[in-house]
Design an enzyme around this catalytic site. Sequence first.
Site, PDB file in Angstrom:
ATOM      1  N   GLU A 121       5.418  -5.642  -5.526  1.00 57.37           N
ATOM      2  CA  GLU A 121       4.395  -5.502  -6.273  1.00 57.37           C
ATOM      3  C   GLU A 121       4.710  -4.961  -7.601  1.00 57.37           C
ATOM      4  O   GLU A 121       5.682  -4.154  -7.928  1.00 57.37           O
ATOM      5  CB  GLU A 121       3.636  -4.068  -5.640  1.00 57.37           C
ATOM      6  CG  GLU A 121       3.104  -4.290  -4.257  1.00 57.37           C
ATOM      7  CD  GLU A 121       2.191  -3.225  -3.833  1.00 57.37           C
ATOM      8  OE1 GLU A 121       2.103  -2.226  -4.481  1.00 57.37           O
ATOM      9  OE2 GLU A 121       1.836  -3.315  -2.421  1.00 57.37           O
ATOM     10  N   GLU A 151      -6.840  -0.941  -3.363  1.00 57.56           N
ATOM     11  CA  GLU A 151      -6.322   0.496  -2.913  1.00 57.56           C
ATOM     12  C   GLU A 151      -7.384   1.564  -3.452  1.00 57.56           C
ATOM     13  O   GLU A 151      -8.203   1.494  -3.891  1.00 57.56           O
ATOM     14  CB  GLU A 151      -5.198   0.485  -3.782  1.00 57.56           C
ATOM     15  CG  GLU A 151      -5.196   0.409  -5.368  1.00 57.56           C
ATOM     16  CD  GLU A 151      -4.035   0.348  -6.143  1.00 57.56           C
ATOM     17  OE1 GLU A 151      -2.953   0.380  -5.552  1.00 57.56           O
ATOM     18  OE2 GLU A 151      -4.051   0.988  -7.419  1.00 57.56           O
ATOM     19  N   GLU A 210       3.334  -0.259   2.507  1.00 54.64           N
ATOM     20  CA  GLU A 210       3.760  -0.334   1.201  1.00 54.64           C
ATOM     21  C   GLU A 210       5.044   1.034   1.083  1.00 54.64           C
ATOM     22  O   GLU A 210       4.555   1.928   1.594  1.00 54.64           O
ATOM     23  CB  GLU A 210       2.874   0.063   0.031  1.00 54.64           C
ATOM     24  CG  GLU A 210       3.480   0.205  -1.323  1.00 54.64           C
ATOM     25  CD  GLU A 210       2.344   0.428  -2.373  1.00 54.64           C
ATOM     26  OE1 GLU A 210       1.073   0.140  -2.239  1.00 54.64           O
ATOM     27  OE2 GLU A 210       2.756   0.423  -3.433  1.00 54.64           O
ATOM     28  N   ASN A 249       7.933  -1.584  -4.558  1.00 54.82           N
ATOM     29  CA  ASN A 249       7.173  -1.588  -5.995  1.00 54.82           C
ATOM     30  C   ASN A 249       8.544  -1.864  -6.886  1.00 54.82           C
ATOM     31  O   ASN A 249       9.546  -1.163  -6.688  1.00 54.82           O
ATOM     32  CB  ASN A 249       6.865  -0.239  -6.568  1.00 54.82           C
ATOM     33  CG  ASN A 249       5.499  -0.231  -5.877  1.00 54.82           C
ATOM     34  OD1 ASN A 249       4.465  -0.522  -6.081  1.00 54.82           O
ATOM     35  ND2 ASN A 249       5.307   1.028  -4.814  1.00 54.82           N
ATOM     36  N   ASP A 265       0.120  -5.231  -9.110  1.00 58.12           N
ATOM     37  CA  ASP A 265      -0.415  -4.030  -9.011  1.00 58.12           C
ATOM     38  C   ASP A 265      -1.266  -3.359 -10.102  1.00 58.12           C
ATOM     39  O   ASP A 265      -1.191  -3.785 -11.312  1.00 58.12           O
ATOM     40  CB  ASP A 265       0.777  -3.132  -8.554  1.00 58.12           C
ATOM     41  CG  ASP A 265       0.571  -2.010  -8.016  1.00 58.12           C
ATOM     42  OD1 ASP A 265      -0.639  -1.578  -7.545  1.00 58.12           O
ATOM     43  OD2 ASP A 265       1.656  -1.529  -7.316  1.00 58.12           O
TER      44      ASP A 265
HETATM   45  P1  C2E Z   1       1.014   2.320  -6.779  1.00 61.46           P
HETATM   46  O1  C2E Z   1       2.192   1.291  -6.359  1.00 61.46           O
HETATM   47  O2  C2E Z   1      -0.073   1.706  -7.409  1.00 61.46           O
HETATM   48  O3  C2E Z   1       0.922   3.083  -5.549  1.00 61.46           O
HETATM   49  C1  C2E Z   1      -0.222   3.535  -5.007  1.00 61.46           C
HETATM   50  C2  C2E Z   1      -0.282   5.120  -5.523  1.00 61.46           C
HETATM   51  O4  C2E Z   1      -1.695   5.599  -5.305  1.00 61.46           O
HETATM   52  C3  C2E Z   1       0.620   5.968  -4.718  1.00 61.46           C
HETATM   53  O5  C2E Z   1       0.975   7.188  -5.301  1.00 61.46           O
HETATM   54  C4  C2E Z   1      -0.287   6.442  -3.314  1.00 61.46           C
HETATM   55  O6  C2E Z   1       0.138   7.486  -2.853  1.00 61.46           O
HETATM   56  C5  C2E Z   1      -1.564   6.683  -4.243  1.00 61.46           C
HETATM   57  N1  C2E Z   1      -2.765   6.342  -3.289  1.00 61.46           N
HETATM   58  C6  C2E Z   1      -2.816   5.619  -1.892  1.00 61.46           C
HETATM   59  N2  C2E Z   1      -4.085   5.691  -1.464  1.00 61.46           N
HETATM   60  C7  C2E Z   1      -4.797   6.373  -2.384  1.00 61.46           C
HETATM   61  C8  C2E Z   1      -6.139   6.949  -2.190  1.00 61.46           C
HETATM   62  O7  C2E Z   1      -6.906   6.565  -1.405  1.00 61.46           O
HETATM   63  N3  C2E Z   1      -6.645   7.709  -3.272  1.00 61.46           N
HETATM   64  C9  C2E Z   1      -5.657   8.158  -4.337  1.00 61.46           C
HETATM   65  N4  C2E Z   1      -6.311   8.569  -5.487  1.00 61.46           N
HETATM   66  N5  C2E Z   1      -4.464   7.660  -4.374  1.00 61.46           N
HETATM   67  C10 C2E Z   1      -4.011   6.900  -3.407  1.00 61.46           C
HETATM   68  P2  C2E Z   1       2.533   7.390  -5.472  1.00 61.46           P
HETATM   69  O8  C2E Z   1       3.316   7.412  -4.116  1.00 61.46           O
HETATM   70  O9  C2E Z   1       2.680   8.774  -6.220  1.00 61.46           O
HETATM   71  O10 C2E Z   1       3.040   6.474  -6.295  1.00 61.46           O
HETATM   72  C11 C2E Z   1       2.788   6.274  -7.710  1.00 61.46           C
HETATM   73  C12 C2E Z   1       3.076   5.313  -8.466  1.00 61.46           C
HETATM   74  O11 C2E Z   1       4.629   5.162  -8.609  1.00 61.46           O
HETATM   75  C13 C2E Z   1       3.065   4.019  -7.654  1.00 61.46           C
HETATM   76  O12 C2E Z   1       1.713   3.263  -7.920  1.00 61.46           O
HETATM   77  C14 C2E Z   1       4.263   3.046  -8.202  1.00 61.46           C
HETATM   78  O13 C2E Z   1       3.743   2.465  -9.223  1.00 61.46           O
HETATM   79  C15 C2E Z   1       5.285   4.003  -8.290  1.00 61.46           C
HETATM   80  N6  C2E Z   1       6.171   3.982  -7.376  1.00 61.46           N
HETATM   81  C16 C2E Z   1       6.221   4.560  -6.210  1.00 61.46           C
HETATM   82  N7  C2E Z   1       7.661   4.262  -5.673  1.00 61.46           N
HETATM   83  C17 C2E Z   1       8.204   3.561  -6.697  1.00 61.46           C
HETATM   84  C18 C2E Z   1       9.340   2.989  -6.255  1.00 61.46           C
HETATM   85  O14 C2E Z   1      10.257   2.997  -5.444  1.00 61.46           O
HETATM   86  N8  C2E Z   1       9.866   2.054  -7.429  1.00 61.46           N
HETATM   87  C19 C2E Z   1       8.930   1.818  -8.561  1.00 61.46           C
HETATM   88  N9  C2E Z   1       9.632   1.110  -9.437  1.00 61.46           N
HETATM   89  N10 C2E Z   1       8.019   2.437  -8.588  1.00 61.46           N
HETATM   90  C20 C2E Z   1       7.569   3.158  -7.726  1.00 61.46           C
HETATM   91 MG    MG Z   2       2.273  -0.431  -5.444  1.00 59.39          MG
HETATM   92 MG    MG Z   3      -1.600   0.412  -7.627  1.00 56.71          MG
HETATM   93 MG    MG Z   4       0.208   2.631  -9.916  1.00 57.88          MG
END
Ligand code: C2E
Ligand code: MG
Ligand code: MG
Ligand code: MG
Length: 281
Positions: free
Chosen positions: A149, A236, A59, A117, A179
Site C-alpha cells: 500500500e 476504509e 493490513e 504500508n 492508499d
Molecule cells: P493507513 O495505511 O491509511 O491505515 C489506516 C489507518 O486508519 C490506521 O491508523 C488504522 O488504525 C485507522 N483505521 C482503521 N479503521 C478505521 C476506522 O474505521 N475509523 C478510523 N477513524 N480509523 C480507522 P494507524 O494504524 O494509526 O496508521 C496510520 C498510518 O500510518 C497508516 O495509514 C499508514 O499510512 C502509516 N503506517 C502504519 N504502519 C506503517 C508502516 O509499517 N510503514 C509505513 N511506511 N507506514 C505505516
Molecule cells: Mg494502508
Molecule cells: Mg488509508
Molecule cells: Mg493513511
Amino acid sequence: EDSVIKLLSSIGEKPKKAESSKEGPLKIYELIRGIEKEQFEIFYQPKINCSDRTIYGVEALSRLNHPRLGLVFPDQFIDAMERTSLINELTRYILEKSLEHWKHWHRHGYLLNLAINISPKELNNLDFPEYVLGLLKKKSIPPEFLTLEITETALDLDHADSLEVLDRLSMHGIQLSIDDFGTGHSSLERLRIFPFDELKVDKSFMLHARENDSDRAIVESSVMLAKRLGLKVVFEGIENSDLYNMSDHLGGDIIQGYYMSRPIPEQDLLKWIENWIKKNS
Ligand code: C2E
Ligand code: MG
Ligand code: MG
Ligand code: MG
C-alpha cells in the site's frame, strides 16, 4: 470533529496514546533503540470481502512498544523515520516479521492477503523489488498474496525510479494499492502512470458518505473510475453498521474499519478470524 474521531479511535486499542501525543513525536534515538531492541510490534486489521463477508486479508500496522510511554502510534514515528534511513529498516523488519506470521496463518489453514504500508523512500531504491521477491521466494510465499500500500500523496510523479520499482514489483505479481485516495493532488495522473491493482478510498470521505452529498459524490466517482480502470475498490473507515450496510451498494469490493475490527495484536488474530467465520456462516 477530527479530534473527536481521534479520541474515539483511542479508546480500547490505544490506552497510552494521549500521553505520547502530549510529548510530541519520538526522538530519533528512541526510534533507533526501538529498532535495535525490537520494540516495534505489528497489529493486523482485517480486510473483508464486501459481497459475501469472507476474509480477504489483513493490513499490517506498526506500533512501537515504548518502555516508558507504552503503545505509540505511527503518527508519532513514521515522519521522523522517513527523514532518515530508519524507515528502510522498519520496512524490512515489518516485511520479514509479517511474512513469518503469514506462514503461521497458512499452517492453520488460512490463506490471507497480506498488506504492508510502504514508504515512498523505498521506491527510490532500485534494489527493493529484488529484495522483496527474494524474501517471498525464500519463504515460499506466492507474490500474489502480498499487497504493497502506497499513500497517494507520497508518490512522486516526476520520479522515474519509483515507476520502475513499481513496474518490476507488479510484473512479478505483487499487488499494488493506492492508499488514502483522493487526499493528494493529481490523483488521476497517478492512476494513469502507475500500475495499481487496488484503490483505497480515503476514510475521510467514507466517514460521512451517508449524510454529506459531496463526500458521497467523491466516493461514487472514485468507485466508477476504479472500476473503469479494472482496480479493486477498498473502503476504509467503516465505523458503524450504516456504513457497513451501504458499502456493497456503493460498489466497494473490500471493506475495512472499526465496525468489523480495530487493528489487533498478532497473537489475537486467529481467534478473531475463527469468531468472524462462526458469526458469518
Ligand atoms: P493507513 O495505511 O491509511 O491505515 C489506516 C489507518 O486508519 C490506521 O491508523 C488504522 O488504525 C485507522 N483505521 C482503521 N479503521 C478505521 C476506522 O474505521 N475509523 C478510523 N477513524 N480509523 C480507522 P494507524 O494504524 O494509526 O496508521 C496510520 C498510518 O500510518 C497508516 O495509514 C499508514 O499510512 C502509516 N503506517 C502504519 N504502519 C506503517 C508502516 O509499517 N510503514 C509505513 N511506511 N507506514 C505505516
Ligand atoms: Mg494502508
Ligand atoms: Mg488509508
Ligand atoms: Mg493513511
